[in-house]
Design an enzyme around this catalytic site. Structure first.
Site, short mmCIF file in Angstrom:
data_model
loop_
_atom_site.label_atom_id
_atom_site.label_comp_id
_atom_site.label_asym_id
_atom_site.label_seq_id
_atom_site.Cartn_x
_atom_site.Cartn_y
_atom_site.Cartn_z
N ASP A 183 -6.62 -9.79 3.93
CA ASP A 183 -6.02 -10.45 2.78
C ASP A 183 -4.56 -10.81 3.03
O ASP A 183 -3.90 -11.41 2.18
CB ASP A 183 -6.21 -9.66 1.49
CG ASP A 183 -5.33 -8.42 1.35
OD1 ASP A 183 -4.30 -8.31 2.04
OD2 ASP A 183 -5.68 -7.55 0.53
N ASP A 240 0.82 -1.22 0.00
CA ASP A 240 0.00 0.00 0.00
C ASP A 240 0.85 1.27 0.00
O ASP A 240 0.55 2.24 0.70
CB ASP A 240 -0.96 0.01 1.20
CG ASP A 240 -1.96 -1.14 1.15
OD1 ASP A 240 -2.16 -1.70 0.05
OD2 ASP A 240 -2.55 -1.47 2.18
#
Length: 302
Positions: free
Chosen positions: A229, A128
């Site tokens: 996830d 991210d």
């Protein structure tokens, strides 16, 4: 025992797949509050925050839904700040991972005020670290780390009182196995500490967590940002961006238990649970088990 404030943020505004906005209620249905109460914690469910709906528009200047993401993160920032000011442990129930911008910015501001060292443990398949200039999709749930490091859109940086809410040395990634090409360069340039799945395969979760936690002391506030996830989708199917080859159930339990052993957990995000893609709420139930371990549940008294 500590008081845990449950804060629901029911939005998928930063994501590319619908459904993460149902995550907070999935955790409630899975019995999160009762599970923590059974461990002796006082639990206050603050309900769900309010924010704008997801307009499902195309990216503009490299980002999708920036005004909506700002609004949701402002609500999260205020709620987490309020919980910390009351000396509660804020548990943010997402929602997608863009919400970590508001959550961790609030924690960083509180740590500066209290002169504590903030350590962020980022459990995720992805780093991210995208920005509006390199993101392939423009989805802000792929950008929160960059924003927290001071490299995101101007509207999403500086909330903690400093341009960068955290520095590279205070952040550890665990479980990484999916990184975009330009992200790889950003990770190298920023000097980020990434314990990817190859590291875990070669050294094991115990040695990995020993490295992560080696300098945690009584002045450390640990914030865990837990994207479901991070787990293999065979274990946790109810996520929007699943990637094969994640930590096993036992590896993740050990990770959580070793964090709990430090006694320094101060705040937590649980994000990216997507009930629309789940099987009988299995992923939320799994999340509750891991949260229990993170808050000190163990097979034996240790």
């Amino acid at each position: 025992m500590a008081t845990v404030s449950l804060i629901g943020a029911p939005t998928d505004v930063g994501a590319s797949v619908r459904g993460a906005g149902m995550g907070p209620d999935a955790l409630r249905v899975a019995g999160l509050a009762a599970a923590l109460q059974a461990q002796g914690f006082d639990v206050i469910d603050r309900g769900n925050l309010a924010g704008p709906p997801n307009p499902w528009q195309q990216p503009a200047q490299g980002v999708r839904h920036l005004p909506e993401v700002v609004a949701w993160n402002r609500a999260v920032f205020e709620a987490v700040s309020t919980a910390l000011a009351m000396n509660h442990v804020p548990l943010l129930m997402g929602g997608d991972h863009c919400l970590a911008i508001g959550s961790i910015s609030a924690v960083a501001r509180q740590c500066r005020q209290e002169r504590k060292n903030l350590r962020v443990i980022w459990l995720d398949a992805h780093t991210d670290v995208n920005t509006e200039t390199i993101s392939p999709s423009g989805n802000i749930h792929g950008m929160p780390v960059a924003c927290l490091l001071g490299h995101g859109p101007a509207d999403l940086v500086g909330w903690s009182g400093e341009r960068a809410a955290i520095d590279a040395g205070s952040l550890d990634f665990i479980g990484i196995r999916s990184v975009d090409a330009d992200e790889r360069q950003a990770i190298k340039q920023m000097g980020l500490q990434v314990f990817d799945m190859r590291h875990i395969d070669e050294h094991g979760m115990r040695n990995t967590m020993t490295e992560v936690l080696q300098d945690v002391d009584e002045d450390t506030h640990i914030h865990v940002s837990f994207d479901l996830d991070c787990l293999d989708p065979m274990e946790a199917p109810g996520v929007g961006t699943g990637v094969r080859g994640g930590p096993t159930y036992r590896e993740m339990q050990l990770c959580m238990e070793m964090i709990a052993d430090t006694g320094r957990l101060g705040s937590l995000d649980v994000v990216e649970i997507n009930p629309a893609l789940d099987v009988r709420n299995r992923t939320a139930e799994l999340a509750v088990e891991f949260i229990q371990s993170l808050f000190g549940a163990s097979t034996l008294v240790r």
